[in-house]
Design an enzyme around this catalytic site. Structure first.
Site, short mmCIF file in Angstrom:
data_model
loop_
_atom_site.label_atom_id
_atom_site.label_comp_id
_atom_site.label_asym_id
_atom_site.label_seq_id
_atom_site.Cartn_x
_atom_site.Cartn_y
_atom_site.Cartn_z
N ARG A 124 39.44 51.48 33.71
CA ARG A 124 39.81 50.33 34.55
C ARG A 124 38.77 50.12 35.65
O ARG A 124 37.96 49.20 35.59
CB ARG A 124 41.23 50.53 35.12
CG ARG A 124 41.85 49.26 35.68
CD ARG A 124 41.38 48.89 37.08
NE ARG A 124 41.63 49.94 38.07
CZ ARG A 124 41.15 49.91 39.30
NH1 ARG A 124 40.41 48.91 39.72
NH2 ARG A 124 41.40 50.92 40.13
N ASP A 125 38.74 50.99 36.64
CA ASP A 125 37.80 50.80 37.76
C ASP A 125 36.37 50.89 37.25
O ASP A 125 35.48 50.20 37.74
CB ASP A 125 38.05 51.87 38.83
CG ASP A 125 37.59 51.45 40.21
OD1 ASP A 125 37.25 50.27 40.40
OD2 ASP A 125 37.59 52.30 41.11
N HIS B 61 41.30 58.16 46.34
CA HIS B 61 40.39 57.49 45.40
C HIS B 61 39.06 57.34 46.14
O HIS B 61 38.91 56.48 47.00
CB HIS B 61 41.01 56.13 45.08
CG HIS B 61 40.23 55.23 44.19
ND1 HIS B 61 40.56 55.00 42.87
CD2 HIS B 61 39.13 54.46 44.40
CE1 HIS B 61 39.71 54.13 42.33
NE2 HIS B 61 38.83 53.79 43.25
N HIS C 133 34.94 56.82 46.26
CA HIS C 133 33.70 56.40 45.60
C HIS C 133 32.58 57.25 46.18
O HIS C 133 32.61 57.63 47.35
CB HIS C 133 33.44 54.90 45.84
CG HIS C 133 34.25 54.03 44.93
ND1 HIS C 133 33.68 53.18 44.00
CD2 HIS C 133 35.59 53.92 44.76
CE1 HIS C 133 34.65 52.56 43.32
NE2 HIS C 133 35.81 52.98 43.77
N CYS D 286 34.00 47.58 42.44
CA CYS D 286 34.89 46.44 42.47
C CYS D 286 34.05 45.20 42.72
O CYS D 286 33.22 45.19 43.62
CB CYS D 286 35.92 46.64 43.59
SG CYS D 286 36.95 45.20 43.85
N ASN E 126 32.36 55.44 41.20
CA ASN E 126 33.48 56.32 41.52
C ASN E 126 32.99 57.75 41.51
O ASN E 126 31.99 58.08 40.86
CB ASN E 126 34.57 56.20 40.45
CG ASN E 126 35.45 54.99 40.62
OD1 ASN E 126 36.31 54.97 41.47
ND2 ASN E 126 35.20 53.98 39.82
N1 COA Z 1 47.93 37.47 34.28
C1 COA Z 1 47.33 36.40 33.73
N2 COA Z 1 47.05 35.27 34.38
C2 COA Z 1 47.42 35.21 35.67
C3 COA Z 1 48.05 36.30 36.32
C4 COA Z 1 48.30 37.47 35.56
N3 COA Z 1 48.86 38.55 36.11
N4 COA Z 1 48.29 35.97 37.59
C5 COA Z 1 47.83 34.72 37.74
N5 COA Z 1 47.28 34.28 36.60
C6 COA Z 1 46.63 32.99 36.34
C7 COA Z 1 47.48 31.79 36.69
O1 COA Z 1 48.28 31.42 35.61
C8 COA Z 1 46.45 30.76 37.03
O2 COA Z 1 45.87 30.29 35.83
P1 COA Z 1 45.33 28.79 35.71
O3 COA Z 1 44.20 28.67 36.68
O4 COA Z 1 44.91 28.70 34.28
O5 COA Z 1 46.50 27.95 36.08
C9 COA Z 1 45.38 31.58 37.74
O6 COA Z 1 45.52 32.92 37.22
C10 COA Z 1 45.56 31.60 39.24
O7 COA Z 1 46.89 31.99 39.52
P2 COA Z 1 47.51 32.05 40.97
O8 COA Z 1 48.92 32.45 40.87
O9 COA Z 1 47.17 30.79 41.73
O10 COA Z 1 46.74 33.27 41.57
P3 COA Z 1 45.56 33.30 42.60
O11 COA Z 1 44.44 32.43 42.22
O12 COA Z 1 46.14 33.20 43.95
O13 COA Z 1 45.05 34.82 42.35
C11 COA Z 1 45.66 37.03 41.62
C12 COA Z 1 45.88 35.95 42.62
C13 COA Z 1 46.20 38.30 42.25
C14 COA Z 1 46.43 36.72 40.35
C15 COA Z 1 44.15 37.16 41.28
O14 COA Z 1 43.39 37.10 42.45
C16 COA Z 1 43.84 38.45 40.55
O15 COA Z 1 44.24 38.64 39.43
N6 COA Z 1 43.08 39.36 41.18
C17 COA Z 1 42.74 40.64 40.62
C18 COA Z 1 41.56 41.21 41.28
C19 COA Z 1 41.25 42.59 40.76
O16 COA Z 1 41.74 43.04 39.75
N7 COA Z 1 40.38 43.27 41.49
C20 COA Z 1 39.92 44.56 41.13
C21 COA Z 1 40.90 45.64 41.41
S1 COA Z 1 40.61 46.41 42.98
ZN ZN Z 2 37.56 52.18 43.01
#
Ligand code: COA
Ligand code: ZN
Length: 308
Positions: free
Chosen positions: A13-14, A206, A208, A239, A248
């Site tokens: 994942r990370d 965790h 790095h 990230c 990491n």
């Molecule tokens: N799975 C699939 N699609 C998802 C989802 C999920 N869990 N959550 C939201 N979406 C989709 C929505 O359907 C939307 O799709 P569209 O643009 O086709 O309509 C889009 O993502 C945006 O959704 P929204 O609810 O407005 O979310 P957002 O833009 O405010 O983003 C998160 C919030 C949390 C969903 C997003 O920022 C994210 O997934 N971040 C993860 C970051 C990450 O993993 N970082 C590394 C780990 S440290």
């Molecule tokens: Zn990390």
């Protein structure tokens, strides 16, 4: 009974979320198999986040549907919202991690919410996961420093950790997302966590190794009783929302240290090195971790071990 440490593997994942090169599903499955072969019993496998946010893990549904679960191995996945939880439930997940941070500057970029908003958003996710009987972890990223807002106090990191834990977690994990932390900060977080009533067995770290302090931080955490550490086989990781967060703590570096000081953890260094070489090859680069390059060491003969 020997002192025992849990090694929580985050490579799939990370480690893979920030790779420029797309990793085929079959490669991920093989990597996961090699990690389980090595004795790793907690392997954070992928993320059910917005595919546009982390395209490298957009195959999460397919991956979890195809993954043969090894008995005794936990395969947690990141889930940011109920949508992610529903996707995870559909493919047989039974362990999740939610992820916030100590700083709004980081969470607004990473998950588009403030810290407070993220806790509100996670409450129903963790409640539902609890009803399902799933294992639940919560991350406090940027617990040692933020790439956007700078220094973070232990008080702040622990305040967020305690609020997260109160939502119903098995474990809270404090993340040094950009690898700036040092041992006094580690001890401070643990001391303040105790003041806040967070039980030691519920704390994980965790680290790095961005600036070479990860193992020193592990040693500091162990000296104050923490027994769960994240690591990434092959030292991959970073990230996309944390500039400069590469690397990491490498699982092989951690395993070497724990072996050498006689701590039980259940992981084979030789086998971890096999998995580390496998993923380095798949990513098209040399294995750059310390123990990846030097191998282990056999005190009976003085020779390096685990090298090809
Ligand atoms: N799975 C699939 N699609 C998802 C989802 C999920 N869990 N959550 C939201 N979406 C989709 C929505 O359907 C939307 O799709 P569209 O643009 O086709 O309509 C889009 O993502 C945006 O959704 P929204 O609810 O407005 O979310 P957002 O833009 O405010 O983003 C998160 C919030 C949390 C969903 C997003 O920022 C994210 O997934 N971040 C993860 C970051 C990450 O993993 N970082 C590394 C780990 S440290
Ligand atoms: Zn990390």
């Amino acid at each position: 009974m020997a002192d025992h440490v849990r090694i929580y593997e985050v490579g799939p994942r990370d480690g893979l979320q920030n790779e420029a090169r797309p990793i085929p599903l079959a490669t991920k499955l093989r990597y996961l198999e090699l990690l389980a072969d090595a004795g790793l019993r907690e392997i954070e496998t992928t993320s059910f986040v917005a595919p546009a946010a982390i395209p490298q893990l957009a195959d999460a549904d397919e991956l979890m549907a195809a993954l043969p679960r090894r008995p005794g191995v936990r395969y947690p996945v990141l889930v940011p919202n109920l949508r992610g939880l529903a996707r995870a439930e559909a493919v047989g997940v039974d362990a999740i991690a939610v992820f916030t941070a100590a700083t709004d500057a980081f969470t607004t970029r990473n998950i588009r919410m403030t810290v407070d908003e993220s806790l509100d958003a996670f409450a129903p996710v963790l409640a539902r996961a609890g009803e399902l009987g799933w294992w639940r972890r919560g991350y406090v990223s940027t617990a040692f420093g933020c790439p956007y807002s700078g220094a973070v106090s232990a008080d702040r990191a622990v305040e967020v950790g305690a609020r997260l834990l109160a939502l119903g977690l098995d474990e809270v994990c404090f993340g040094d997302t950009i690898g700036v932390g040092v041992p006094p900060q580690v001890r401070d977080i643990v001391a303040r966590a105790a003041d806040a009533g967070i039980p030691l067995p519920r704390i994980a770290f965790h680290f790095h190794d961005t600036r070479g302090t990860a193992l020193a931080n592990v040693a500091a955490a162990m000296s104050v009783g923490v027994r769960c550490f994240d690591a990434s086989t092959g030292g991959t990781g970073g990230c996309p929302y944390a500039p400069g967060a590469a690397g990491n703590l490498a699982t092989e570096d951690l395993v070497y240290l724990l072996d050498a000081i006689g701590i039980d953890h259940g992981v084979s260094l030789d086998e971890v090195l096999v998995a580390a070489r496998f993923i380095a090859d798949a990513l098209g680069r040399p294995l750059a971790t310390k123990v990846g390059q030097a191998g282990g060491w056999d005190p009976a003969t003085g020779a390096a071990t685990g090298r090809p």
